[in-house]
Design an enzyme around this catalytic site. Sequence first.
Site, PDB file in Angstrom:
ATOM      1  N   LYS A   2      46.553  29.386  44.247  1.00  0.00           N
ATOM      2  CA  LYS A   2      45.584  28.768  43.347  1.00  0.00           C
ATOM      3  C   LYS A   2      46.094  27.389  42.930  1.00  0.00           C
ATOM      4  O   LYS A   2      47.278  27.228  42.615  1.00  0.00           O
ATOM      5  CB  LYS A   2      45.359  29.661  42.125  1.00  0.00           C
ATOM      6  CG  LYS A   2      44.288  29.150  41.171  1.00  0.00           C
ATOM      7  CD  LYS A   2      43.998  30.154  40.062  1.00  0.00           C
ATOM      8  CE  LYS A   2      42.925  29.638  39.115  1.00  0.00           C
ATOM      9  NZ  LYS A   2      42.593  30.618  38.046  1.00  0.00           N
ATOM     10  N   SER A  24      37.787  30.909  37.322  1.00  0.00           N
ATOM     11  CA  SER A  24      38.331  29.702  37.914  1.00  0.00           C
ATOM     12  C   SER A  24      39.038  29.953  39.250  1.00  0.00           C
ATOM     13  O   SER A  24      39.370  29.009  39.967  1.00  0.00           O
ATOM     14  CB  SER A  24      39.315  29.046  36.944  1.00  0.00           C
ATOM     15  OG  SER A  24      40.405  29.908  36.665  1.00  0.00           O
ATOM     16  N   SER A  69      38.715  34.745  34.851  1.00  0.00           N
ATOM     17  CA  SER A  69      38.913  33.941  36.052  1.00  0.00           C
ATOM     18  C   SER A  69      39.412  34.695  37.271  1.00  0.00           C
ATOM     19  O   SER A  69      39.376  34.169  38.385  1.00  0.00           O
ATOM     20  CB  SER A  69      39.880  32.784  35.756  1.00  0.00           C
ATOM     21  OG  SER A  69      39.272  31.855  34.895  1.00  0.00           O
TER      22      SER A  69
END
Length: 464
Positions: free
Chosen positions: A82, A157, A181
Amino acid sequence: MSSSLSVDSTARDQAAAVRRREISARELLDLHLARIAERNPRLNAIVSLDEARAREGAAAADEALASGTQVGPLHGLPFAFKDTHQVAGWRTTWGSPLYADHVPERDELLVERVRAAGAVTIGKTNVPEFAAGSHTFNKVFGTTLNPVDPTRSAGGSSGGAACALAAGMVPLADGSDMGGSLRNPASFCGVVGMRPSLGRVPEWPLYNQWETTSVGGPMARNVGDLALLLSVLAGPDPRAPQALGDPGSAFAAPVAASLSGLRVALSVDLGGALEVDHEVAAVVEQAGASLAAAGARVASAYPDLAPAEDTFRTLRAWHFQAKLGSLLAAHPDAFKPSLADNIRAGESLTGADVARAYTRRTALSETMRSFFGDHDVLVLPVSQVPPFPADQEFPTEINGQPMATYLDWMRSAYFVTVTGCPAISVPFGTTSDGLPVGVQLVAPHGADLRLLEVALAVEELATR
């Protein structure tokens, strides 16, 4: 090369094939790079891809295996981190133009663990600006699209991670979760995402080791693969004082599905606290019916999580202001308006406001402890809406009810955040037009393994 192996095979099968030398890490990387070339130009899930360095990493993985070196559980698996997680020598932007050229000098703890387990770094996965909001877009890389319907959001996210997983670009993915997220993008993309118990996956470095709204965690295409990655991410570390003491190896063995004697609390809207899209509600209700038919004891019940609204928003604003306030002051035009507003909301908070939020958070923890005395797991929506159009920043209404801010539609996720309990999103159905819908399973703090067992049972029910 194993003729039956593909990028859509389970991560466990891919890792086992590498260890048995049925496929080399180089060959496995080539398969994934081909899928990335096929799908990433449209979906925009993986960013900062570096094929040359990825090939060097795969070659080193093959050489290590050939030398007889003991290898880790993720040996040879391609991995994209990520883009909020710092990877030494790899561009890490946090989705912000202010960090568009930032290259960290060290790995953060989560990255250390994945790399030590033998994964081959190939790049990063896309995120919204500073991971704020559950729709993945930014000015550095653009918007990540849903792999099932590219006109729709992939969530966020960890939207790039969820999309890359669902599209077969990577076998496993890491993420983080403050307001949903890991869970919302998993629901939107039809994969599994878990927010572990507070302390289960330690993080370092952090600007504040005592701030506990955001946690790192695993994503995968199925529960068994997710448990494999959790076994790598979990476990204590002396740099993380709030880490739980259980070793990650507790999650390494195959997870066994179990519904025997399970006491399930089912709630579509937490007693009216949530506005939930009708098609999402129908999937949650079907999950409850399937659990009951499989022998679980399902009751309509829910904890009172109403205090979570002010608690989460206060702690989020305080956290954002503390972490990003000085950066916003120096670059007032470099932030998307919704994030800038959230940061500024923290400026007017008083010590009494923050103290009230922590007092309520403590009370919410007690509420859940008491609730789980009568129930083993809580089942509710992951997201209150199915994937929304990718050209919207956030849903502006649900069932005709307006959503005033970019957080309103995420209550089903962030109410759980401030309880500290582990929660997982498991795919369970689709809308009438085929969009994925997950169900959220919540268990008592520390009961991550039991949660995985229930999640596997739910996963099996969903595929019947």
